[in-house]
Design a protein around this motif. Sequence first.
Motif, PDB file in Angstrom:
ATOM      1  N   GLY A   1       0.773  -1.232   0.000  1.00 39.20           N
ATOM      2  CA  GLY A   1       0.000   0.000   0.000  1.00 39.20           C
ATOM      3  C   GLY A   1       0.808   1.286   0.000  1.00 39.20           C
ATOM      4  N   TYR A   2       2.125   1.180   0.025  1.00 37.04           N
ATOM      5  CA  TYR A   2       2.934   2.392  -0.099  1.00 37.04           C
ATOM      6  C   TYR A   2       2.735   2.980  -1.490  1.00 37.04           C
ATOM      7  CZ  TYR A   2       5.768   1.471   4.089  1.00 37.04           C
ATOM      8  OH  TYR A   2       6.197   1.275   5.367  1.00 37.04           O
ATOM      9  N   GLU A   3       2.838   4.286  -1.590  1.00 34.39           N
ATOM     10  CA  GLU A   3       2.822   4.972  -2.872  1.00 34.39           C
ATOM     11  C   GLU A   3       4.150   5.705  -3.005  1.00 34.39           C
ATOM     12  OE1 GLU A   3      -0.629   7.491  -3.257  1.00 34.39           O
ATOM     13  OE2 GLU A   3      -1.858   5.997  -2.241  1.00 34.39           O
ATOM     14  N   TYR A   4       4.861   5.452  -4.082  1.00 28.06           N
ATOM     15  CA  TYR A   4       6.122   6.133  -4.374  1.00 28.06           C
ATOM     16  C   TYR A   4       5.893   7.109  -5.516  1.00 28.06           C
ATOM     17  CZ  TYR A   4       9.445   3.411  -1.565  1.00 28.06           C
ATOM     18  OH  TYR A   4      10.168   2.866  -0.536  1.00 28.06           O
ATOM     19  N   TYR A   5       6.575   8.249  -5.435  1.00 28.31           N
ATOM     20  CA  TYR A   5       6.503   9.264  -6.475  1.00 28.31           C
ATOM     21  C   TYR A   5       7.902   9.757  -6.812  1.00 28.31           C
ATOM     22  CZ  TYR A   5       1.608   9.528  -5.034  1.00 28.31           C
ATOM     23  OH  TYR A   5       0.311   9.229  -4.732  1.00 28.31           O
ATOM     24  N   LEU A   6       8.195   9.862  -8.100  1.00 26.29           N
ATOM     25  CA  LEU A   6       9.395  10.556  -8.544  1.00 26.29           C
ATOM     26  C   LEU A   6       9.064  12.043  -8.597  1.00 26.29           C
ATOM     27  CD1 LEU A   6      10.486   8.211 -11.457  1.00 26.29           C
ATOM     28  CD2 LEU A   6      11.752   8.611  -9.332  1.00 26.29           C
ATOM     29  N   LEU A   7       9.991  12.876  -8.165  1.00 27.94           N
ATOM     30  CA  LEU A   7       9.817  14.325  -8.226  1.00 27.94           C
ATOM     31  C   LEU A   7      10.593  14.815  -9.434  1.00 27.94           C
ATOM     32  CD1 LEU A   7      10.539  15.093  -4.458  1.00 27.94           C
ATOM     33  CD2 LEU A   7       8.363  14.507  -5.521  1.00 27.94           C
ATOM     34  N   LYS A   8       9.888  15.475 -10.369  1.00 27.75           N
ATOM     35  CA  LYS A   8      10.531  15.932 -11.605  1.00 27.75           C
ATOM     36  C   LYS A   8      10.209  17.391 -11.867  1.00 27.75           C
ATOM     37  CE  LYS A   8      10.901  11.609 -14.154  1.00 27.75           C
ATOM     38  NZ  LYS A   8      10.725  10.958 -15.446  1.00 27.75           N
ATOM     39  N   ASP A   9      11.183  18.095 -12.436  1.00 27.96           N
ATOM     40  CA  ASP A   9      11.024  19.455 -12.932  1.00 27.96           C
ATOM     41  C   ASP A   9      11.339  19.382 -14.414  1.00 27.96           C
ATOM     42  OD1 ASP A   9      10.911  22.152 -13.406  1.00 27.96           O
ATOM     43  OD2 ASP A   9      12.768  22.630 -12.365  1.00 27.96           O
ATOM     44  N   SER A  10      10.359  19.589 -15.257  1.00 31.38           N
ATOM     45  CA  SER A  10      10.502  19.378 -16.700  1.00 31.38           C
ATOM     46  C   SER A  10      10.970  17.944 -16.934  1.00 31.38           C
ATOM     47  CB  SER A  10      11.472  20.380 -17.317  1.00 31.38           C
ATOM     48  OG  SER A  10      11.016  21.682 -17.113  1.00 31.38           O
TER      49      SER A  10
ATOM     50  N   THR B   1      13.984  16.816 -15.600  1.00 36.78           N
ATOM     51  CA  THR B   1      15.022  16.539 -14.614  1.00 36.78           C
ATOM     52  C   THR B   1      14.427  15.858 -13.394  1.00 36.78           C
ATOM     53  OG1 THR B   1      16.216  18.509 -15.328  1.00 36.78           O
ATOM     54  CG2 THR B   1      16.837  17.579 -13.198  1.00 36.78           C
ATOM     55  N   VAL B   2      14.993  14.718 -13.021  1.00 37.60           N
ATOM     56  CA  VAL B   2      14.568  14.038 -11.804  1.00 37.60           C
ATOM     57  C   VAL B   2      15.252  14.723 -10.630  1.00 37.60           C
ATOM     58  CG1 VAL B   2      14.572  11.865 -10.526  1.00 37.60           C
ATOM     59  CG2 VAL B   2      14.218  11.856 -12.988  1.00 37.60           C
ATOM     60  N   LEU B   3      14.466  15.134  -9.649  1.00 31.15           N
ATOM     61  CA  LEU B   3      14.969  15.870  -8.487  1.00 31.15           C
ATOM     62  C   LEU B   3      15.131  14.988  -7.263  1.00 31.15           C
ATOM     63  CD1 LEU B   3      12.412  18.785  -8.860  1.00 31.15           C
ATOM     64  CD2 LEU B   3      14.777  18.778  -9.685  1.00 31.15           C
ATOM     65  N   GLY B   4      14.287  13.957  -7.147  1.00 33.33           N
ATOM     66  CA  GLY B   4      14.284  13.095  -5.983  1.00 33.33           C
ATOM     67  C   GLY B   4      13.047  12.223  -5.990  1.00 33.33           C
ATOM     68  N   TYR B   5      12.645  11.797  -4.804  1.00 33.43           N
ATOM     69  CA  TYR B   5      11.467  10.941  -4.702  1.00 33.43           C
ATOM     70  C   TYR B   5      10.863  11.033  -3.303  1.00 33.43           C
ATOM     71  CZ  TYR B   5      14.296   7.482  -2.166  1.00 33.43           C
ATOM     72  OH  TYR B   5      15.091   6.846  -1.245  1.00 33.43           O
ATOM     73  N   MET B   6       9.631  10.581  -3.222  1.00 30.82           N
ATOM     74  CA  MET B   6       8.955  10.473  -1.927  1.00 30.82           C
ATOM     75  C   MET B   6       8.102   9.219  -1.918  1.00 30.82           C
ATOM     76  SD  MET B   6       5.719  13.167  -1.856  1.00 30.82           S
ATOM     77  CE  MET B   6       6.719  14.595  -1.649  1.00 30.82           C
ATOM     78  N   ALA B   7       7.786   8.766  -0.705  1.00 30.36           N
ATOM     79  CA  ALA B   7       6.883   7.624  -0.538  1.00 30.36           C
ATOM     80  C   ALA B   7       5.963   7.934   0.632  1.00 30.36           C
ATOM     81  CB  ALA B   7       7.661   6.345  -0.269  1.00 30.36           C
ATOM     82  N   ILE B   8       4.711   7.542   0.479  1.00 31.70           N
ATOM     83  CA  ILE B   8       3.732   7.727   1.542  1.00 31.70           C
ATOM     84  C   ILE B   8       3.004   6.423   1.800  1.00 31.70           C
ATOM     85  CG2 ILE B   8       3.409  10.168   1.007  1.00 31.70           C
ATOM     86  CD1 ILE B   8       0.690   9.399  -0.310  1.00 31.70           C
ATOM     87  N   VAL B   9       2.424   6.336   2.977  1.00 32.62           N
ATOM     88  CA  VAL B   9       1.562   5.202   3.300  1.00 32.62           C
ATOM     89  C   VAL B   9       0.389   5.738   4.123  1.00 32.62           C
ATOM     90  CG1 VAL B   9       2.912   4.510   5.329  1.00 32.62           C
ATOM     91  CG2 VAL B   9       1.448   2.846   4.195  1.00 32.62           C
ATOM     92  N   LYS B  10      -0.811   5.371   3.693  1.00 35.21           N
ATOM     93  CA  LYS B  10      -2.037   5.844   4.350  1.00 35.21           C
ATOM     94  C   LYS B  10      -2.401   4.922   5.504  1.00 35.21           C
ATOM     95  CE  LYS B  10      -4.432   5.351   0.650  1.00 35.21           C
ATOM     96  NZ  LYS B  10      -5.504   5.272  -0.336  1.00 35.21           N
TER      97      LYS B  10
END
Length: 161
Positions: A58-67, A69-78
């Motif tokens: 159930g975790y959700e991962y997201y890549l953080l992008k600007d145009s 360019t990959v900037l980083g990532y995050m993951a959340i869990v509800k």
Amino acid sequence: MTIQLINVNDELAITEVVTLANTIGKEHFVAIIGQAQVDYMLAKFQSKSAITEQLKQGYEYYLLKDSHTVLGYMAIVKNETDKRVQLSKFYILKTHRAKGYGSEALRHLEQIVQDYKMSVIWLTVNKYNKNTLTSYQKMGFKQTDDWVSDIGNGYVMDDFV
């Protein structure tokens, strides 16, 4: 500045997160917890198999992008029971820090939390990760607790909540 949160839902994106985790872990956390613990934590929590399992849980991962360019990532869990979302991972490459990307990513996360009808975002931060603690405080987070978690192999996570 406009960033996008790209949902991690395939093998290629998972591999990109693993690469980011290795880069960021080594550039940021070695000075705080040492190389051996960084290597252990990357293998245990941020390997391809670990992330794949977290996504199934159930975790959700997201890549953080600007145009492009990959900037980083995050993951959340509800947590549906207490209407809270844990910000489990939130990492930005060193070259992109202190440019407002973290704050913008957090605004996106706040919208996701609202869409899920949740009321709280919470996270843990290593007690000795001073710059990150300061950043989270500027973003409005408040320290509510501290804890030490045994993560195996003789290592602990010594964090503020």
